[in-house]
Scaffold this motif. Sequence first.
Motif, PDB file in Angstrom:
ATOM      1  N   UNK A 147       0.816  -1.216   0.000  1.00 35.72           N
ATOM      2  CA  UNK A 147       0.000   0.000   0.000  1.00 35.72           C
ATOM      3  C   UNK A 147       0.854   1.272   0.000  1.00 35.72           C
ATOM      4  N   UNK A 148       2.138   1.159   0.329  1.00 39.92           N
ATOM      5  CA  UNK A 148       3.000   2.323   0.455  1.00 39.92           C
ATOM      6  C   UNK A 148       3.934   2.528  -0.731  1.00 39.92           C
ATOM      7  N   UNK A 149       4.131   1.481  -1.544  1.00 38.98           N
ATOM      8  CA  UNK A 149       5.091   1.555  -2.639  1.00 38.98           C
ATOM      9  C   UNK A 149       4.479   1.070  -3.944  1.00 38.98           C
ATOM     10  N   UNK A 150       4.910   1.686  -5.037  1.00 42.64           N
ATOM     11  CA  UNK A 150       4.580   1.186  -6.367  1.00 42.64           C
ATOM     12  C   UNK A 150       5.749   0.289  -6.771  1.00 42.64           C
ATOM     13  N   UNK A 151       5.466  -0.948  -7.050  1.00 43.05           N
ATOM     14  CA  UNK A 151       6.538  -1.875  -7.392  1.00 43.05           C
ATOM     15  C   UNK A 151       7.213  -2.432  -6.153  1.00 43.05           C
TER      16      UNK A 151
ATOM     17  N   UNK B 279      17.494  -1.328  12.502  1.00 44.43           N
ATOM     18  CA  UNK B 279      16.334  -0.753  11.827  1.00 44.43           C
ATOM     19  C   UNK B 279      16.334  -1.208  10.370  1.00 44.43           C
ATOM     20  N   UNK B 280      15.163  -1.548   9.860  1.00 43.48           N
ATOM     21  CA  UNK B 280      14.997  -2.022   8.490  1.00 43.48           C
ATOM     22  C   UNK B 280      14.282  -0.914   7.723  1.00 43.48           C
ATOM     23  N   UNK B 281      14.993  -0.287   6.788  1.00 42.03           N
ATOM     24  CA  UNK B 281      14.480   0.853   6.039  1.00 42.03           C
ATOM     25  C   UNK B 281      14.022   0.367   4.661  1.00 42.03           C
ATOM     26  N   UNK B 282      12.775   0.648   4.330  1.00 43.95           N
ATOM     27  CA  UNK B 282      12.188   0.297   3.029  1.00 43.95           C
ATOM     28  C   UNK B 282      11.953   1.582   2.257  1.00 43.95           C
ATOM     29  N   UNK B 283      12.414   1.637   1.007  1.00 43.85           N
ATOM     30  CA  UNK B 283      12.265   2.838   0.195  1.00 43.85           C
ATOM     31  C   UNK B 283      12.174   2.447  -1.281  1.00 43.85           C
ATOM     32  N   UNK B 284      11.837   3.410  -2.123  1.00 45.14           N
ATOM     33  CA  UNK B 284      11.726   3.179  -3.569  1.00 45.14           C
ATOM     34  C   UNK B 284      12.921   3.836  -4.254  1.00 45.14           C
ATOM     35  N   UNK B 285      13.868   3.053  -4.785  1.00 43.26           N
ATOM     36  CA  UNK B 285      15.072   3.645  -5.377  1.00 43.26           C
ATOM     37  C   UNK B 285      14.796   4.444  -6.654  1.00 43.26           C
ATOM     38  N   UNK B 286      13.683   4.236  -7.297  1.00 43.59           N
ATOM     39  CA  UNK B 286      13.373   4.924  -8.550  1.00 43.59           C
ATOM     40  C   UNK B 286      12.529   6.181  -8.360  1.00 43.59           C
ATOM     41  N   UNK B 287      12.277   6.572  -7.136  1.00 45.90           N
ATOM     42  CA  UNK B 287      11.393   7.719  -6.901  1.00 45.90           C
ATOM     43  C   UNK B 287      11.907   8.993  -7.543  1.00 45.90           C
ATOM     44  N   UNK B 288      13.202   9.269  -7.484  1.00 41.74           N
ATOM     45  CA  UNK B 288      13.744  10.503  -8.052  1.00 41.74           C
ATOM     46  C   UNK B 288      13.609  10.496  -9.571  1.00 41.74           C
ATOM     47  N   UNK B 289      13.794   9.335 -10.191  1.00 41.43           N
ATOM     48  CA  UNK B 289      13.685   9.239 -11.648  1.00 41.43           C
ATOM     49  C   UNK B 289      12.248   9.478 -12.112  1.00 41.43           C
ATOM     50  N   UNK B 290      11.282   9.197 -11.276  1.00 41.45           N
ATOM     51  CA  UNK B 290       9.876   9.368 -11.652  1.00 41.45           C
ATOM     52  C   UNK B 290       9.354  10.742 -11.263  1.00 41.45           C
TER      53      UNK B 290
END
Length: 183
Positions: free
Chosen positions: A92-96, A116-127
């Motif tokens: 629900x928090x990430x696309x892909x 700590x386990x960090x979840x992020x979207x590496x392509x966010x800046x490109x989009x």
Amino acid sequence: MWCSRCQNAWYCSPEHLQSDWPRHRRECVPVNAAQQQYNSAIVTPPPAQPQLVTVTAILFKPEEERPQIISVQCRPQGTISQGLCPEPLLRDYFEGTPATIILTQGLNGDPLRFPLHIWYCPNSLQRATPINRAIHRLTRGVATKAWCGPVVVLKFNGSRRHGYSDAGSNDLPALAAYFMAYK
């Protein structure tokens, strides 16, 4: 639910069926004659479905000024003896598919007792995703790298990383130091 073998015993959950099986197996008689030949066989109840575990996590929404404490459900993977960490349900928090980083050091390089386990979207800046305002505010705008898109942080319940415990505001100083130093 009922016993599929005799259809005479009723249960409210798979756990109750499983816990009553040692007693019920002595009186369990198959429904029809075709099953009579298996009367002496040892029959085991179906395995119980794994239960979802809920923990709190920290959500950094790009459009918010402050991080939020949210509830995240985690699905167990394998058995407890296999020592696999549950899978957080974060779609629900990430696309892909999000990327992850495990933070093991806090301020001044001190080891974290609970990584700590960090979840992020590496392509966010490109989009062309906007800069994450919550992280920008937490780091007072001096972070080396501009974080974009949503970021979810979960806290392991120990150094072996077999499960999660509740993350909270006490984890923000270590996260701020990490966000400022990340290149």
